[in-house]
Scaffold this motif. Sequence first.
Motif, mmCIF file in Angstrom:
data_model
loop_
_atom_site.group_PDB
_atom_site.id
_atom_site.type_symbol
_atom_site.label_atom_id
_atom_site.label_comp_id
_atom_site.label_asym_id
_atom_site.label_seq_id
_atom_site.Cartn_x
_atom_site.Cartn_y
_atom_site.Cartn_z
ATOM 1 N N THR A 322 21.749 9.388 -8.309
ATOM 2 C CA THR A 322 22.290 10.741 -8.318
ATOM 3 C C THR A 322 21.913 11.526 -7.064
ATOM 4 O O THR A 322 22.280 12.694 -6.940
ATOM 5 N N GLY A 323 21.168 10.909 -6.138
ATOM 6 C CA GLY A 323 20.769 11.618 -4.931
ATOM 7 C C GLY A 323 20.726 10.709 -3.722
ATOM 8 O O GLY A 323 20.988 9.509 -3.802
ATOM 9 N N THR A 324 20.404 11.291 -2.590
ATOM 10 C CA THR A 324 20.310 10.551 -1.342
ATOM 11 C C THR A 324 18.849 10.304 -1.006
ATOM 12 O O THR A 324 17.966 10.615 -1.786
ATOM 13 N N GLY A 325 18.596 9.754 0.184
ATOM 14 C CA GLY A 325 17.225 9.496 0.614
ATOM 15 C C GLY A 325 16.996 8.037 0.925
ATOM 16 O O GLY A 325 17.839 7.176 0.621
ATOM 17 N N GLY A 326 15.852 7.734 1.543
ATOM 18 C CA GLY A 326 15.533 6.374 1.933
ATOM 19 C C GLY A 326 15.417 5.445 0.747
ATOM 20 O O GLY A 326 14.844 5.802 -0.289
ATOM 21 N N ARG A 327 15.963 4.237 0.881
ATOM 22 C CA ARG A 327 15.947 3.250 -0.197
ATOM 23 C C ARG A 327 15.675 1.856 0.364
ATOM 24 O O ARG A 327 15.953 1.564 1.522
ATOM 25 N N GLY A 328 15.138 1.026 -0.480
ATOM 26 C CA GLY A 328 15.019 -0.387 -0.213
ATOM 27 C C GLY A 328 15.285 -1.129 -1.508
ATOM 28 O O GLY A 328 15.226 -0.541 -2.600
ATOM 29 N N THR A 329 15.596 -2.430 -1.420
ATOM 30 C CA THR A 329 15.907 -3.227 -2.607
ATOM 31 C C THR A 329 14.887 -4.342 -2.770
ATOM 32 O O THR A 329 14.586 -5.066 -1.813
ATOM 33 N N VAL A 330 14.353 -4.477 -3.967
ATOM 34 C CA VAL A 330 13.363 -5.519 -4.261
ATOM 35 C C VAL A 330 14.051 -6.878 -4.173
ATOM 36 O O VAL A 330 14.971 -7.172 -4.940
ATOM 37 N N ALA A 348 -5.455 -1.651 -5.752
ATOM 38 C CA ALA A 348 -5.281 -1.632 -7.204
ATOM 39 C C ALA A 348 -3.802 -1.527 -7.562
ATOM 40 O O ALA A 348 -3.024 -0.839 -6.888
ATOM 41 N N VAL A 349 -3.415 -2.222 -8.615
ATOM 42 C CA VAL A 349 -2.028 -2.161 -9.103
ATOM 43 C C VAL A 349 -1.819 -0.840 -9.837
ATOM 44 O O VAL A 349 -2.538 -0.528 -10.789
ATOM 45 N N VAL A 350 -0.822 -0.060 -9.369
ATOM 46 C CA VAL A 350 -0.555 1.249 -9.972
ATOM 47 C C VAL A 350 0.889 1.343 -10.482
ATOM 48 O O VAL A 350 1.389 2.426 -10.772
ATOM 49 N N GLY A 351 1.536 0.207 -10.599
ATOM 50 C CA GLY A 351 2.889 0.182 -11.107
ATOM 51 C C GLY A 351 3.595 -1.089 -10.709
ATOM 52 O O GLY A 351 2.989 -1.997 -10.126
ATOM 53 N N MET A 352 4.886 -1.176 -11.009
ATOM 54 C CA MET A 352 5.657 -2.377 -10.724
ATOM 55 C C MET A 352 7.108 -2.006 -10.410
ATOM 56 O O MET A 352 7.579 -0.925 -10.776
ATOM 57 N N ALA A 353 7.805 -2.929 -9.747
ATOM 58 C CA ALA A 353 9.232 -2.791 -9.487
ATOM 59 C C ALA A 353 9.912 -4.086 -9.892
ATOM 60 O O ALA A 353 9.474 -5.171 -9.498
ATOM 61 N N GLY A 354 10.959 -3.984 -10.695
ATOM 62 C CA GLY A 354 11.645 -5.162 -11.207
ATOM 63 C C GLY A 354 12.572 -5.788 -10.189
ATOM 64 O O GLY A 354 12.929 -5.187 -9.165
ATOM 65 N N LYS A 355 12.976 -7.010 -10.467
ATOM 66 C CA LYS A 355 13.918 -7.742 -9.621
ATOM 67 C C LYS A 355 15.181 -6.924 -9.376
ATOM 68 O O LYS A 355 15.758 -6.354 -10.291
ATOM 69 N N SER A 356 15.587 -6.830 -8.103
ATOM 70 C CA SER A 356 16.812 -6.165 -7.657
ATOM 71 C C SER A 356 16.767 -4.649 -7.753
ATOM 72 O O SER A 356 17.730 -3.974 -7.369
ATOM 73 N N ALA A 357 15.670 -4.083 -8.252
ATOM 74 C CA ALA A 357 15.580 -2.628 -8.351
ATOM 75 C C ALA A 357 15.567 -1.999 -6.962
ATOM 76 O O ALA A 357 15.095 -2.584 -5.997
ATOM 77 N N GLN A 358 16.097 -0.795 -6.875
ATOM 78 C CA GLN A 358 15.948 -0.020 -5.658
ATOM 79 C C GLN A 358 14.666 0.787 -5.748
ATOM 80 O O GLN A 358 14.273 1.225 -6.827
ATOM 81 N N VAL A 359 14.009 0.954 -4.606
ATOM 82 C CA VAL A 359 12.801 1.779 -4.551
ATOM 83 C C VAL A 359 13.031 2.898 -3.542
ATOM 84 O O VAL A 359 13.703 2.707 -2.528
ATOM 85 N N TRP A 393 8.822 -8.045 0.911
ATOM 86 C CA TRP A 393 9.600 -8.296 -0.309
ATOM 87 C C TRP A 393 10.692 -7.261 -0.527
ATOM 88 O O TRP A 393 11.319 -7.232 -1.585
ATOM 89 N N ILE A 394 10.947 -6.391 0.468
ATOM 90 C CA ILE A 394 11.907 -5.307 0.322
ATOM 91 C C ILE A 394 12.974 -5.398 1.406
ATOM 92 O O ILE A 394 12.664 -5.401 2.601
ATOM 93 N N SER A 395 14.226 -5.478 0.982
ATOM 94 C CA SER A 395 15.335 -5.455 1.936
ATOM 95 C C SER A 395 15.619 -3.992 2.287
ATOM 96 O O SER A 395 16.079 -3.217 1.450
ATOM 97 N N ALA A 396 15.314 -3.609 3.535
ATOM 98 C CA ALA A 396 15.444 -2.213 3.931
ATOM 99 C C ALA A 396 15.423 -2.109 5.448
ATOM 100 O O ALA A 396 15.009 -3.031 6.152
ATOM 101 N N GLY A 397 15.842 -0.957 5.947
ATOM 102 C CA GLY A 397 15.764 -0.676 7.369
ATOM 103 C C GLY A 397 14.394 -0.162 7.746
ATOM 104 O O GLY A 397 13.418 -0.369 7.022
ATOM 105 N N SER A 398 14.330 0.543 8.874
ATOM 106 C CA SER A 398 13.065 1.133 9.328
ATOM 107 C C SER A 398 12.990 2.592 8.894
ATOM 108 O O SER A 398 14.004 3.275 8.747
ATOM 109 N N PHE A 399 11.753 3.077 8.751
ATOM 110 C CA PHE A 399 11.522 4.447 8.308
ATOM 111 C C PHE A 399 10.465 5.106 9.172
ATOM 112 O O PHE A 399 9.724 4.436 9.894
#
Length: 402
Positions: A322-330, A348-359, A393-399
């Motif tokens: 629903t919005g714009t902004g920088g993204r990458g795909t797991v 430390a592990v503070v969360g997870m991202a599932g297969k194919s999810a955008q971050v 592990w993230i398909s993304a451009g530069s930031f």
Amino acid sequence: MRITLRSKAAFCVAAALAVAPLAASVLPSSAATPTVTNVAAQPVEGSTNVKVDGSRIILGDAAATMGSVEVRQRSGIANLAPVRFDAATSAVVVDYKAGTPDSSTAEVDVRALVKDRWTEWTPAAAGSTTALPEAGDLVQLRIILLAPPQGGSPWASDVSVLPTNKVDANRMTIQAAPLKSTVYATREGLVGGTTANGHVIASRDHFVALPSRRGLASNGSGNYTVKVCTASRCAFEPVWDVGPWNTKDDYWNPSATRQMWTDLPQGKPEAQAAYQNGYNGGRDEFGRTVANPAGIDLADGVFWDALGLTNNAWVDATYLWTGTGGRGTVSITSGYLNLRNAASSSGAVVGMAGKSAQVTVECQTTGQSVSGSQGTTSVWLRVHPGMYVSKAWISAGSFAAC
């Protein structure tokens, strides 16, 4: 020019049955608007439980589970090949024929590619103008077929799409920042069941369910992703099922453009209003008494492992499309990717991202060198305050640097 899909070669079905008379791959922008021709059958990714019957796409024989909604329906999705127009259009006219025996339904949805991202799916009434969230020259259609457990099977045929710039003033818009709301989360479970997009639920799985197909991603896709956070942990997960409670409650959209319940404020699920305030007599769209205010269902791996929940809980959900902004795909083949509290695999592990999810990507920094699907790199991406993932592990451009 109107693009028409008419024969057995006119529809795209992932089970290896049909294709639109348009190339399944995206056409280059310099290409002329394609004409209708028959080509060799090619499956289009994401279709499920549909088959070709003469000139029709008809619901298949498999049963589907609507998550925790507890409604058993037969359902099927047929994704059609993307269509490119000569110029960007702000609206389209979609037309089709349909058969809906025994209380079944057949619906055609449309979405557009805007700024390299697909917009939300929007139901398109046959022969009527459907506004797109923003103007685009590449659109895609899908057919949604639903039926009771017993009875006849719905079908659709003769699907066509025509660009037009006659726009509804109340059309949706993509915001600078995606909508974030606090909703009640429940655990879906149902290991071995089938989600609304055809995914077979695995043990400790990673996906979420929302109560509308407008944000339903194709099986294996993460172009509709939700960020779900507690006070200390976050998860980025694709939307692969429909529920809880309702199936036409796109509460993340502005009130005027919601499928149902247009008198409720944006961000408030109908089930929450029914449970807390007696809205709609305390019932959901099917007339059932709402037993909890759930607005999102979490697969077991999200509920237990990513967020560390032991009971249903209120969470902050951000609907990234629903919005714009920088993204990458797991970019992983299965499972999940850990979020760390530092740019190191020892963090430390503070969360997870599932297969194919955008971050979401706030910035990038230098940390431990890691090898992954995207090569070897020391670049780490900050996806939330205090949370990092390796760009290996993230398909993304530069930031920009943090």
